[in-house]
Design a protein around this motif. Sequence first.
Motif, mmCIF file in Angstrom:
data_model
loop_
_atom_site.group_PDB
_atom_site.id
_atom_site.type_symbol
_atom_site.label_atom_id
_atom_site.label_comp_id
_atom_site.label_asym_id
_atom_site.label_seq_id
_atom_site.Cartn_x
_atom_site.Cartn_y
_atom_site.Cartn_z
ATOM 1 N N UNK A 119 0.589 -0.956 -0.086
ATOM 2 C CA UNK A 119 -0.073 -0.238 -0.321
ATOM 3 C C UNK A 119 0.924 1.057 -0.250
ATOM 4 N N UNK A 120 2.103 0.947 -0.757
ATOM 5 C CA UNK A 120 3.108 1.902 -1.359
ATOM 6 C C UNK A 120 2.866 3.363 -2.457
ATOM 7 N N UNK A 121 2.919 4.916 -2.018
ATOM 8 C CA UNK A 121 2.885 5.350 -3.418
ATOM 9 C C UNK A 121 3.984 5.973 -3.812
ATOM 10 N N UNK A 122 4.903 4.832 -5.037
ATOM 11 C CA UNK A 122 6.097 4.739 -5.306
ATOM 12 C C UNK A 122 5.866 5.611 -6.584
ATOM 13 N N UNK A 123 5.058 6.564 -7.160
ATOM 14 C CA UNK A 123 5.325 7.126 -8.368
ATOM 15 C C UNK A 123 6.270 7.910 -8.722
ATOM 16 N N UNK A 124 6.957 7.444 -10.071
ATOM 17 C CA UNK A 124 8.276 8.243 -10.255
ATOM 18 C C UNK A 124 9.843 7.386 -9.475
ATOM 19 N N UNK A 125 8.999 6.409 -8.230
ATOM 20 C CA UNK A 125 10.329 5.766 -7.381
ATOM 21 C C UNK A 125 11.805 5.303 -8.891
ATOM 22 N N UNK A 126 12.875 5.535 -8.844
ATOM 23 C CA UNK A 126 13.858 5.112 -9.188
ATOM 24 C C UNK A 126 14.595 3.771 -8.778
ATOM 25 N N UNK A 127 14.598 3.088 -9.037
ATOM 26 C CA UNK A 127 15.123 1.400 -8.544
ATOM 27 C C UNK A 127 16.980 0.700 -9.505
ATOM 28 N N UNK A 128 16.527 1.589 -10.374
ATOM 29 C CA UNK A 128 17.471 0.984 -11.342
ATOM 30 C C UNK A 128 18.784 0.671 -11.233
ATOM 31 N N UNK A 129 18.616 -0.637 -11.855
ATOM 32 C CA UNK A 129 20.137 -1.098 -11.496
ATOM 33 C C UNK A 129 20.264 -2.033 -9.843
ATOM 34 N N UNK A 130 19.195 -1.725 -9.359
ATOM 35 C CA UNK A 130 19.089 -2.785 -7.983
ATOM 36 C C UNK A 130 19.108 -4.175 -8.335
ATOM 37 N N UNK A 144 4.826 5.664 -13.777
ATOM 38 C CA UNK A 144 6.434 5.778 -14.457
ATOM 39 C C UNK A 144 8.199 5.620 -13.405
ATOM 40 N N UNK A 145 7.220 4.640 -12.261
ATOM 41 C CA UNK A 145 8.669 4.313 -12.024
ATOM 42 C C UNK A 145 9.855 3.412 -13.028
ATOM 43 N N UNK A 146 11.478 3.619 -12.447
ATOM 44 C CA UNK A 146 12.086 3.331 -12.782
ATOM 45 C C UNK A 146 12.897 1.780 -12.254
ATOM 46 N N UNK A 147 12.328 0.541 -13.411
ATOM 47 C CA UNK A 147 13.000 -0.906 -12.956
ATOM 48 C C UNK A 147 13.890 -1.159 -13.549
ATOM 49 N N UNK A 148 14.349 -1.104 -14.528
ATOM 50 C CA UNK A 148 15.304 -0.812 -15.688
ATOM 51 C C UNK A 148 16.661 -1.412 -15.463
ATOM 52 N N UNK A 149 17.230 -2.043 -15.966
ATOM 53 C CA UNK A 149 18.161 -2.643 -15.712
ATOM 54 C C UNK A 149 18.343 -3.629 -14.743
ATOM 55 N N UNK A 150 17.364 -4.356 -13.627
ATOM 56 C CA UNK A 150 17.451 -4.696 -12.340
ATOM 57 C C UNK A 150 17.313 -5.894 -13.018
ATOM 58 N N UNK A 151 17.502 -6.525 -11.513
ATOM 59 C CA UNK A 151 17.668 -8.230 -11.486
ATOM 60 C C UNK A 151 16.029 -8.512 -10.254
ATOM 61 N N UNK A 152 14.893 -9.563 -11.473
ATOM 62 C CA UNK A 152 14.658 -9.190 -10.482
ATOM 63 C C UNK A 152 14.513 -11.100 -9.851
ATOM 64 N N UNK A 153 14.723 -11.714 -8.868
ATOM 65 C CA UNK A 153 15.506 -13.365 -8.754
ATOM 66 C C UNK A 153 14.494 -13.656 -7.264
#
Length: 217
Positions: A119-130, A144-153
């Motif tokens: 239940x979080x508001x994460x608009x535009x949050x940047x997770x790039x490279x995480x 519009x959150x940024x989850x580019x170049x992430x590893x989801x595992x």
Amino acid sequence: MDLLPPILPRYPQAVDDFPALAEEAREEDDPIRSVAVEGLALEGADLSGLVLEGAVFRSCRLPGCQWQDCDLSHVLFQDCDLSGANFSGSRWDRCALEGCKALGAGLPDCRLGQVSFRDCLLQGANFTGSRLRGAAFQDCRLPAARLSQCLLSPAAFTRCDLTGAQFFHTLLKGVDLTTCTIDGLVLSEGLEELRGAVVDLWQAAGLAKRLGLIVKE
């Protein structure tokens, strides 16, 4: 997806002056353990490099605070405002965010293990490279959150708004998106990121159109 919840102290020490405690901990190079911080209003403070173990933050306003290279273990943020906060390069282990506002928060190049967002508001949050090694997003808004170049595992998204979210070069194999809004996802031209992702028929039809296919009903 079942995650290991944070183990929180039964009788944490109530902290009235967290900035002073943080400064002392950094000077002494000591971790901050078993504390509870409530109602703190602190904007743009430098909290970088802290080590937090078994900490609870409730109803705190912490916009724009700098948490770079922090080590967070068994930490709960509940009903907090973390908008514009910078957690770049930080490490999270068995942490939870519940009912938090984190507009434009920065979490690039982080290591997140067993972390839940509910239940979080994460608009535009940047997770790039995480690297998200066990992360669950439930009932969260991530337009519009940024989850580019992430590893989801692995990672799980349940009833989330992912409108316009960026997953460029992030593999979504095995990720179930059927309960989520995925309009306007930012992906590579061939949509390779979605190979092996789980979508429903309506979502699949919309994605097919992006590939130039004509879907007949």
